[in-house]
Scaffold this active site. Structure first.
Site, PDB file in Angstrom:
ATOM      1  CE1 TYR A 135     -13.188  -5.551   1.787  1.00 20.24           C
ATOM      2  CE2 TYR A 135     -14.193  -6.294  -0.495  1.00 20.24           C
ATOM      3  CZ  TYR A 135     -13.063  -6.267   0.193  1.00 20.24           C
ATOM      4  OH  TYR A 135     -11.850  -6.707  -0.074  1.00 20.24           O
ATOM      5  CG  HIS A 191     -10.473 -10.574   3.890  1.00 15.42           C
ATOM      6  ND1 HIS A 191     -11.361 -10.323   3.984  1.00 15.42           N
ATOM      7  CD2 HIS A 191      -9.596  -9.862   3.144  1.00 15.42           C
ATOM      8  CE1 HIS A 191     -11.457  -8.993   3.128  1.00 15.42           C
ATOM      9  NE2 HIS A 191     -10.205  -8.848   2.936  1.00 15.42           N
ATOM     10  N   PRO A 246      -5.319  -2.135  -7.550  1.00 14.74           N
ATOM     11  CG  PRO A 246      -6.701  -2.729  -9.301  1.00 14.74           C
ATOM     12  CD  PRO A 246      -6.714  -2.750  -7.619  1.00 14.74           C
ATOM     13  N   GLY A 249      -3.450   1.585  -6.892  1.00 18.93           N
ATOM     14  CA  GLY A 249      -3.141   2.178  -5.593  1.00 18.93           C
ATOM     15  C   GLY A 249      -3.681   2.268  -4.279  1.00 18.93           C
ATOM     16  N   GLY A 265      -7.544   3.899  -2.661  1.00 16.27           N
ATOM     17  CA  GLY A 265      -8.353   5.022  -2.585  1.00 16.27           C
ATOM     18  C   GLY A 265      -7.562   6.315  -2.540  1.00 16.27           C
ATOM     19  CG  LEU A 273      -0.960   5.804  -2.543  1.00 16.39           C
ATOM     20  CD1 LEU A 273      -0.107   4.468  -2.351  1.00 16.39           C
ATOM     21  CD2 LEU A 273      -0.187   7.013  -2.498  1.00 16.39           C
TER      22      LEU A 273
HETATM   23  N1  NAP Z   1      -8.000  -8.919  -0.175  1.00 10.31           N
HETATM   24  C1  NAP Z   1      -7.981  -7.862   0.442  1.00 10.31           C
HETATM   25  O1  NAP Z   1      -7.225  -7.545   1.453  1.00 10.31           O
HETATM   26  C2  NAP Z   1      -8.163  -6.645  -0.158  1.00 10.31           C
HETATM   27  C3  NAP Z   1      -7.666  -5.305   0.156  1.00 10.31           C
HETATM   28  C4  NAP Z   1      -7.941  -4.066  -0.330  1.00 10.31           C
HETATM   29  C5  NAP Z   1      -9.044  -4.200  -1.476  1.00 10.31           C
HETATM   30  N2  NAP Z   1      -9.471  -5.370  -1.986  1.00 10.31           N
HETATM   31  C6  NAP Z   1     -10.313  -5.668  -3.132  1.00 10.31           C
HETATM   32  O2  NAP Z   1      -9.615  -4.911  -4.247  1.00 10.31           O
HETATM   33  C7  NAP Z   1     -10.601  -3.930  -4.600  1.00 10.31           C
HETATM   34  C8  NAP Z   1      -9.834  -2.427  -5.312  1.00 10.31           C
HETATM   35  O3  NAP Z   1      -8.827  -1.940  -4.296  1.00 10.31           O
HETATM   36  P1  NAP Z   1      -9.350  -0.648  -3.715  1.00 10.31           P
HETATM   37  O4  NAP Z   1     -10.585  -0.206  -3.926  1.00 10.31           O
HETATM   38  O5  NAP Z   1      -8.824  -0.789  -2.498  1.00 10.31           O
HETATM   39  O6  NAP Z   1      -8.170   0.068  -4.593  1.00 10.31           O
HETATM   40  P2  NAP Z   1      -8.093   0.625  -6.197  1.00 10.31           P
HETATM   41  O7  NAP Z   1      -9.062  -0.174  -7.033  1.00 10.31           O
HETATM   42  O8  NAP Z   1      -6.824   0.554  -6.399  1.00 10.31           O
HETATM   43  O9  NAP Z   1      -8.769   2.015  -6.228  1.00 10.31           O
HETATM   44  C9  NAP Z   1      -9.929   2.373  -6.090  1.00 10.31           C
HETATM   45  C10 NAP Z   1     -10.252   3.813  -6.407  1.00 10.31           C
HETATM   46  O10 NAP Z   1      -9.745   4.154  -7.401  1.00 10.31           O
HETATM   47  C11 NAP Z   1     -10.353   5.044  -8.285  1.00 10.31           C
HETATM   48  N3  NAP Z   1     -10.494   4.418  -9.687  1.00 10.31           N
HETATM   49  C12 NAP Z   1     -10.563   3.435 -10.239  1.00 10.31           C
HETATM   50  N4  NAP Z   1     -10.731   3.087 -11.544  1.00 10.31           N
HETATM   51  C13 NAP Z   1     -10.632   4.493 -11.733  1.00 10.31           C
HETATM   52  C14 NAP Z   1     -10.628   5.268 -13.248  1.00 10.31           C
HETATM   53  N5  NAP Z   1     -10.673   4.684 -14.206  1.00 10.31           N
HETATM   54  N6  NAP Z   1     -10.438   6.681 -13.076  1.00 10.31           N
HETATM   55  C15 NAP Z   1     -10.372   7.373 -12.074  1.00 10.31           C
HETATM   56  N7  NAP Z   1     -10.524   6.732 -10.657  1.00 10.31           N
HETATM   57  C16 NAP Z   1     -10.507   5.408 -10.626  1.00 10.31           C
HETATM   58  C17 NAP Z   1     -11.925   5.031  -7.687  1.00 10.31           C
HETATM   59  O11 NAP Z   1     -12.264   6.202  -7.378  1.00 10.31           O
HETATM   60  P3  NAP Z   1     -13.788   6.456  -7.083  1.00 10.31           P
HETATM   61  O12 NAP Z   1     -14.041   5.908  -5.873  1.00 10.31           O
HETATM   62  O13 NAP Z   1     -13.888   8.034  -7.166  1.00 10.31           O
HETATM   63  O14 NAP Z   1     -14.555   5.928  -8.179  1.00 10.31           O
HETATM   64  C18 NAP Z   1     -11.683   4.130  -6.407  1.00 10.31           C
HETATM   65  O15 NAP Z   1     -12.278   4.472  -5.207  1.00 10.31           O
HETATM   66  C19 NAP Z   1     -11.645  -3.600  -3.492  1.00 10.31           C
HETATM   67  O16 NAP Z   1     -12.687  -3.029  -4.154  1.00 10.31           O
HETATM   68  C20 NAP Z   1     -11.571  -5.074  -3.157  1.00 10.31           C
HETATM   69  O17 NAP Z   1     -12.615  -5.868  -3.780  1.00 10.31           O
HETATM   70  C21 NAP Z   1      -9.154  -6.676  -1.338  1.00 10.31           C
END
Ligand code: NAP
Length: 292
Positions: free
Chosen positions: A56, A130, A211, A213, A215, A217
């Site tokens: 990251y 990973h 969870p 969707g 960045g 979706l």
């Molecule tokens: N193992 C793997 O291959 C893998 C792949 C992807 C992700 N991950 C892990 O999973 C975590 C989460 O996944 P992700 O970051 O891809 O996607 P996500 O959690 O589905 O979406 C993140 C985005 O949602 C927005 N958000 C979250 N809560 C919100 C709320 N209550 N109100 C409004 N907007 C909200 C945030 O916007 P803002 O940025 O504007 O605050 C954030 O950038 C990552 O940080 C990482 O640790 C793991």
């Protein structure tokens, strides 16, 4: 905040953990102070699990950016940072900012050594493979994590982006504590392929990544009609609704949403204590979540 067992032999952690990725990849906050405040907001709201990874970061010159940030956030937080489980990962590379795979045992061991330094610890609480690298026999990659565990460099072993067959194969080599796969109403393959059910049966923590969707979706959630009345009924956001829906998919599910603002981190944390009715859950299940 509601807690759930992280996995066999591990403590319970907050049902909503902090996903560190958006604070360190492209589009990250310009200044470190903002990023630290966002993590502190999550911790203040009761999050006791932080998910990070060596990759990251922006590119291969920046490896460990998020791990160093998480370590600094824990050092500078006023609360009980020893009660927070930090989960990191190895097995992905960032050549010139692209995403690559390297599951060779020696590479995983080298990555783990670097993560120990970046996190400033003698032992990593949860170390996750990973993503399987098809050029390397899966058992050999998992074997490297078993070695690291025997050497006391990592405490618990997790997998990510794996099938039920791979979880079974790995569990024959080393105890598997967590599995981290994608799960949201947009992407339900972890339900359809039986991974969530398998984790529930074995008591393995299922860490649902992206969870809401991811960045791009997640920005569609406010316009999904089915969510609005349910969010209004609970006086909360569509994002928190969706996190509650993901948590309802299994007794060992833990969500790890990312955030770049304090408000989003705090809002996400609230989802842990939301209880949706069967009818509300069914309405979200039946709603259209287009990935277009
Ligand atoms: N193992 C793997 O291959 C893998 C792949 C992807 C992700 N991950 C892990 O999973 C975590 C989460 O996944 P992700 O970051 O891809 O996607 P996500 O959690 O589905 O979406 C993140 C985005 O949602 C927005 N958000 C979250 N809560 C919100 C709320 N209550 N109100 C409004 N907007 C909200 C945030 O916007 P803002 O940025 O504007 O605050 C954030 O950038 C990552 O940080 C990482 O640790 C793991």
């Amino acid at each position: 905040m509601q807690t759930r067992p992280l996995g066999p032999g591990a403590p319970s952690v907050s049902a909503v953990g902090f996903g560190g990725m958006p604070l360190s990849i492209r589009g990250r906050p310009d200044d470190e102070g903002t990023a630290l405040r966002v993590i502190h907001a999550g911790l203040d709201a009761g999050m006791t699990l932080v998910d990070t990874a060596n990759v990251y970061c922006l590119d291969d010159t920046d490896i460990g950016h998020n791990e160093r940030l998480v370590a600094k956030a824990l050092r500078t937080w006023g609360g009980r940072s020893d009660a927070v489980v930090v989960a990191t990962k190895g097995g992905i590379t960032r050549p010139k900012g692209e995403w690559g795979l390297d599951g060779r045992p020696a590479s995983l061991k080298r990555a783990c050594e670097q993560s120990l330094v970046a996190l400033g610890v003698d032992c990593i609480a949860l170390y996750q493979y990973h993503r399987p690298d098809e050029r390397v026999p899966f058992a050999e990659s998992v074997g490297a994590l078993a070695d690291l565990r025997r050497e006391g460099k990592i405490r618990w072993v997790g997998l990510s982006n794996v099938s039920v067959a791979q979880i079974r194969e790995a569990a024959a080599i080393v105890p598997i504590v967590t599995v981290q796969n994608r799960l949201s109403p947009f992407f339900r393959e972890a339900l359809e392929t039986g991974v969530v059910t398998h984790c529930a049966k074995e008591g393995i923590g299922f860490l649902a990544y992206s969870p809401v969707g991811g960045g791009r979706l997640n920005q569609k959630l406010p316009s999904i009609g089915a969510l609005a009345p349910i969010a209004a009924a609970h006086a909360t956001s569509p994002h928190a609704m969706v996190l509650a829906w993901v948590l309802a998919q299994g007794p060992t599910v833990i969500v790890i949403p990312g955030a770049r603002t304090e408000a989003h981190a705090t809002d996400a944390a609230r989802a842990a204590d939301l209880v949706l009715t069967r009818a509300e859950l069914d309405a979200i299940t039946a709603a259209a979540f287009s990935t277009a």
